[in-house]
Design a protein around this motif. Structure first.
Motif: not given
Length: 504
Positions: A268-287
């Motif tokens: 998962l790519i979840s950088d908040p700057a991308h404006g996705t739901h997961y990015g804005l809600t703090g869902q982390r990507g896998p290590r």
């Protein structure tokens, strides 16, 4: 400064057709791509091998030598994913769904011809959105038909979420589209409801579990139909920690039963700057170590794709590179004619290089197996392609990770990093982030590294060497394995076949 460069690297950096043809003739081959072709794997039949041998996504070997191109002709989409925001675009960003310019089919044809004339490695054209290729079908179909007529030897691929796929399988077969990618993140609608807030199907919007049930049913139907028609399928799954990570084991079983050829589990790519739901809600990507563990647990299902780069929907070039900015519409002539000679000459030369590489790789793997050690070694490699250690540490934007064990040498994954050296200088904070991405790595191999970063990485406990610059990756790893665990090393002959000296 001086550096060694293989004849293949030099070849792909020239725009001279005469140079390409001279190199091809010097290899003693005709213009047939069968000359010196690499060995067909034992577990792949001849019909499938013909489809994948020069496809950079479907063949791990091919991705060292062949390039793909995506054309952004299908912007409309019929589902919403919590990890997707197609509105965001940065020229330096590599993420599915991202484009700098959307194309009409006639514009796409011009661009494909321009790339085919200048990028001899090009073997595949894909339509991966930025929306859904099957939902925006008219543009997808027109683009495929136009390109196939103009460049008949190019492979055609599409990527889809699968919701509208079943409606177009017959047409895909008629157009000789041999490869289809379906993104499948769940087979349990309750999990699907956490990933997809809504879908649009049969002129109606559905939400929640109802939406996920419809999507799941349609995805399985489309996959089964493709298998029946002999179309190879790659399944993309996004690993979302705490949502579907453990569930992807079940997804893997379902798609195997329905004939999927490849399963590609992506982080998962979840950088908040991308404006996705997961990015804005703090869902982390896998290590990286979590992703590796999940992929390892899927061994025994469909073949695993470990070399995916999660490409933009307008990517151009080898996997791991993007030359899209060289081929924006304002740089493409209004009238352009396809010239096949450069691609034909390249295939002759690359056939020999592939044969040499596979011979060296098999020798290296055999030597490690003969060692009889139960130990393993995880090695990160800075490479620009060609199966060689040919990238400077400071210029690397990713490292390819290999594992040497009693089973031989296998590619495990790639890990994206920030480029350390910019304008001749390296940032200490960047080096710290690079080091974090190298978690679990035993040894790092690169073509060259400066004394300062080498010392700092060594101080942090990472072994690093540029002693194998421009050698084949597996040969270098087998030599390290021999030194580590007492096996007999290979002679250096196989390490650096056909190097030539150039100035850079």
């Amino acid at each position: 400064m001086s550096a060694r460069m293989t004849s293949l690297e030099s070849l792909t950096r020239t725009t001279s057709l005469d140079h390409l043809q001279t190199t091809a003739k010097s290899d003693g081959c005709a213009t047939s791509s069968s000359c010196g072709s690499p060995f067909q794997p034992d577990d792949v039949n001849s019909a499938v091998w013909e489809k994948i041998k020069d496809h950079p996504c479907y063949s791990e070997e091919a991705h060292h030598y062949f390039a793909r191109m995506h054309v952004a002709v299908a912007p409309a989409c019929n589902i919403q994913c919590h990890y997707c925001n197609r509105k965001f675009d940065c020229a330096n960003e590599s993420r599915p769904g991202v484009v700098s310019e959307k194309l009409a089919p006639d514009q796409a044809l011009r661009k494909v011809i321009a790339v085919a004339n200048e990028v001899p490695q090009l073997s595949v054209l894909g339509i991966a959105g930025p929306g859904d290729a099957c939902y925006d079908w008219r543009k997808t179909k027109e683009t495929c038909e136009r390109v196939a007529k103009e460049i008949p030897d190019i492979k055609l691929c599409i990527s889809t979420n699968g919701l509208a796929l079943a409606e177009h399988v017959d047409e895909l077969a008629e157009m000789n589209v041999d490869h289809v990618t379906i993104t499948i993140n769940m087979v349990d609608p309750e999990i699907g409801a956490k990933i997809y807030p809504w879908i649009f199907h049969d002129h109606r919007r559905y939400t929640g579990i109802e939406a996920a049930k419809i999507l799941h049913k349609r995805q399985m139907l489309g996959l089964e139909m493709l298998t029946e028609r002999g179309i190879l399928t790659k399944i993309n799954s996004v690993m979302i920690p705490g949502v579907n990570d453990e569930h992807l084991i079940e997804v893997n079983k379902w798609v195997k039963e329905r004939g999927a050829f490849l399963h590609n589990v992506m982080p998962l790519i979840s950088d908040p700057a991308h404006g996705t739901h997961y990015g804005l809600t703090g869902q982390r990507g896998p290590r990286a170590i979590e992703l590796k563990a999940l992929r390892n647990s899927l061994e025994g299902g469909p073949r695993l794709m470990r070399h995916c780069r999660q490409c933009r929907a307008d990517a151009v070039g080898l996997l791991g590179e993007d030359r899209g900015r060289e081929f924006t519409l304002d740089q493409v002539p209004g009238e352009i004619t396809y010239d096949a000679r450069k691609r034909e000459a390249y295939r002759v030369v690359v056939a020999r290089e592939q044969g040499d590489y596979i011979t060296a790789k098999n020798d290296a793997i055999g030597m490690i197996k003969d060692a009889g050690s139960g130990r393993s070694l995880l090695v990160a490699v800075a490479t620009k392609g060609g199966g060689r250690i040919n990238e400077h540490f400071g210029h690397a934007k990713e490292f390819q990770v290999y594992e040497a064990s009693a089973m031989g040498v296998k590619f495990v994954e790639h890990r994206k990093v920030e480029q350390y050296c910019l304008g001749g200088w390296g940032e200490e904070t960047t080096l710290e982030r690079v080091l974090a991405m190298l978690e679990g790595i035993d040894i790092l191999l690169c073509a060259k590294i400066g004394d300062c970063p080498k010392h700092q990485l060594s101080e942090a406990g990472l072994r690093i060497t540029d002693a194998f610059g421009y050698h084949y990756i597996e040969t270098a790893i087998s030599t390290l394995y021999a030194a580590e665990f007492g096996a007999k090393p290979l002679p250096t002959r196989a390490s650096a076949s056909h190097p030539t000296e150039t100035r850079s």
